[in-house]
Design an enzyme around this catalytic site. Structure first.
Site, short mmCIF file in Angstrom:
data_model
loop_
_atom_site.label_atom_id
_atom_site.label_comp_id
_atom_site.label_asym_id
_atom_site.label_seq_id
_atom_site.Cartn_x
_atom_site.Cartn_y
_atom_site.Cartn_z
N ASN A 1 -42.42 -75.16 71.01
CA ASN A 1 -41.93 -76.41 70.44
C ASN A 1 -40.48 -76.67 70.86
O ASN A 1 -40.00 -76.12 71.82
CB ASN A 1 -42.11 -76.45 68.93
CG ASN A 1 -42.56 -77.83 68.46
OD1 ASN A 1 -41.91 -78.83 68.72
ND2 ASN A 1 -43.69 -77.87 67.78
N ARG A 2 -39.79 -77.51 70.10
CA ARG A 2 -38.49 -78.04 70.53
C ARG A 2 -37.31 -77.35 69.87
O ARG A 2 -37.38 -76.95 68.71
CB ARG A 2 -38.43 -79.55 70.24
CG ARG A 2 -39.42 -80.35 71.06
CD ARG A 2 -39.45 -81.82 70.64
NE ARG A 2 -40.32 -82.59 71.53
CZ ARG A 2 -41.63 -82.72 71.37
NH1 ARG A 2 -42.24 -82.14 70.33
NH2 ARG A 2 -42.35 -83.41 72.23
N HIS B 1 -40.80 -75.87 74.67
CA HIS B 1 -41.71 -74.80 75.10
C HIS B 1 -41.08 -73.81 76.08
O HIS B 1 -41.72 -73.35 77.02
CB HIS B 1 -42.98 -75.40 75.71
CG HIS B 1 -43.81 -76.16 74.73
ND1 HIS B 1 -43.86 -75.86 73.39
CD2 HIS B 1 -44.66 -77.22 74.92
CE1 HIS B 1 -44.68 -76.69 72.78
NE2 HIS B 1 -45.18 -77.53 73.67
N HIS C 1 -51.17 -73.26 73.91
CA HIS C 1 -51.23 -74.72 73.96
C HIS C 1 -52.60 -75.21 74.44
O HIS C 1 -52.68 -76.10 75.30
CB HIS C 1 -50.13 -75.24 74.87
CG HIS C 1 -49.60 -76.59 74.48
ND1 HIS C 1 -50.41 -77.69 74.33
CD2 HIS C 1 -48.34 -77.01 74.20
CE1 HIS C 1 -49.67 -78.74 73.99
NE2 HIS C 1 -48.40 -78.35 73.90
N GLN D 1 -48.62 -76.94 64.49
CA GLN D 1 -48.34 -78.22 65.12
C GLN D 1 -49.66 -78.91 65.43
O GLN D 1 -50.45 -78.43 66.24
CB GLN D 1 -47.54 -78.02 66.41
CG GLN D 1 -47.08 -79.31 67.07
CD GLN D 1 -45.78 -79.85 66.48
OE1 GLN D 1 -45.17 -79.19 65.63
NE2 GLN D 1 -45.34 -81.01 66.91
N GLU E 1 -51.34 -75.80 67.35
CA GLU E 1 -50.48 -74.72 67.83
C GLU E 1 -49.87 -73.99 66.63
O GLU E 1 -49.05 -74.55 65.89
CB GLU E 1 -49.37 -75.29 68.71
CG GLU E 1 -49.88 -76.11 69.89
CD GLU E 1 -48.85 -77.10 70.37
OE1 GLU E 1 -47.82 -76.67 70.92
OE2 GLU E 1 -49.07 -78.31 70.18
#
Length: 383
Positions: A115-116, A141, A212, A320, A349
């Site tokens: 993720n971010r 990622h 993912h 996610q 995720e």
């Protein structure tokens, strides 16, 4: 050019074979038309290391094909309500397509940080770190140098188990510490794919690993997942800003468009007049899971068209849910020549929260020397 030897059987043998096939409901499980991946198309040398496709198969005929380039799940064949094998994960037909810049992380192992991370910045033990930026002003990622683009060392233990290892150098993609990572894929006889992650470091760092996989329970290449029914065991989610970075708050889902506490068709509210949906162009948000008990599913998805169901089990605190909002259908190199249009797949995720290093209320993702990072996620398929 390959040479093929053609045998012309007798009429009696043809009729006998047809009769045996029609009387055997499991015969459909070996239908080679469903197998859309040519393993030879994954034989390559990348960064001086050998890449190939590994195939796992359980006692019921479920098959998972995984390449050690990025640890990607390329194909996953599971039985539908008619016992016909259906490939339910999106992927490409050849290894070269996975190397394209901007490809959507199809089936990949994600690290060091899933993720971010806002502006690619975080502070650890008083020292500031700058990560690679590959999502506008943010790191996504693991950056351009993430685990999805690495050739993992592979060992197929047996027909059901694949072990992958990778050693990430100190400073790779901006992350501190040499990180030794091991991921084991195991295809269980109850039609579940278990993914076990572990990691050790020689210097304090941050870690958040996930997979993912893009799922479509109607079959990879089917035009939509908006008809799928989804439930998530989460009473809240983490709202985001305009760059999809969490604000740091937790927002209750009750009664709103993010309420999946009861089975809900994905397309029911996805186009609602909701600011969070507009920011994500659909669902692209972290759900705060109610349970860390890996014996209970944290999410369940069902397709009425095929009868295929998916249960997700995890030791992680977050999930996610991404509804394929950035798929475009422009790629024509999917398996069997298929393209993957807008919202034709979903991702679930399992993870620690996005941007957790910059939010003290999100839980720690710090790994220190002497500690072992361990987490397990299982995707179980039903019909």
């Amino acid at each position: 050019m390959k040479k093929y030897h053609i045998l012309i059987p007798s009429l009696a043998s043809i009729l006998l074979s047809a009769a045996l096939y029609s009387c055997n409901p499991k015969a459909k499980e070996s239908n080679t038309e469903q197998v859309q991946v040519d393993s030879a198309s994954f034989n390559a040398t990348i960064d001086g290391k050998t890449v190939k496709l590994y195939t796992l198969k359980n006692s019921t005929g479920v098959t998972a094909s995984i390449t050690n380039y990025g640890g990607r799940i390329v194909s996953l064949l599971v039985p539908d309500k008619n016992n016909a094998l259906t490939d339910i994960v999106l992927g490409y037909a050849k290894i070269g397509s996975y190397q394209k810049k901007g490809e959507p992380f199809f089936g990949a192992l994600i690290g060091r940080y899933g993720n971010r991370i806002a502006k690619g910045k975080f502070t650890l033990d008083g020292k500031a770190y700058q990560l690679q930026l590959n999502d506008g002003q943010n790191s996504l990622h693991g950056g351009d140098d993430g685990f999805f683009s690495k050739v993992w060392d592979a060992k197929q233990v047996d027909q059901k188990t694949l072990q992958l290892t990778y050693s990430s150098k100190d400073g790779e993609a901006g992350y501190p510490g040499k990180l030794d990572v091991a991921v084991t894929y195991t295809l269980l006889d109850d039609n579940a794919l278990k993914i076990e992650y572990s990691a050790k470091t020689d210097k304090t760092t941050i870690v958040n690993l996930t997979n993912h996989a893009y799922f479509n329970l109607n079959g990879a290449g089917s035009p939509t997942i908006l008809d799928h029914e989804l439930s998530i065991a989460a009473d809240s989610f983490t709202p985001v800003d305009s760059t999809l970075i969490p604000t740091g708050k937790l927002q209750a889902v009750a009664g709103g468009v993010f309420d999946f506490t009861k089975p809900t068709v994905i397309g029911k509210n996805i186009n609602a007049d909701d600011q969070q949906l507009k920011l994500g162009k659909g669902y692209d948000h972290n759900f705060v899971l109610n349970t860390h008990d890996s014996s209970k599913p944290v999410a369940v998805v069902k397709s009425k068209a095929t009868g295929i169901g998916l249960e997700v089990y995890t030791t992680e605190p977050g999930l996610q849910f991404y509804s394929g909002n950035f798929l475009t259908g422009k790629d024509k190199d999917g398996k069997a020549g298929k393209s993957y249009p807008y919202r034709s797949a979903f991702c679930l995720e399992t993870q620690h929260f996005p941007d957790a290093p910059n939010h003290t209320n999100f839980g720690s993702t710090v790994l220190k020397p002497g500690m072992t990072y361990q987490t397990t996620t299982t995707y179980k398929f039903l019909k």
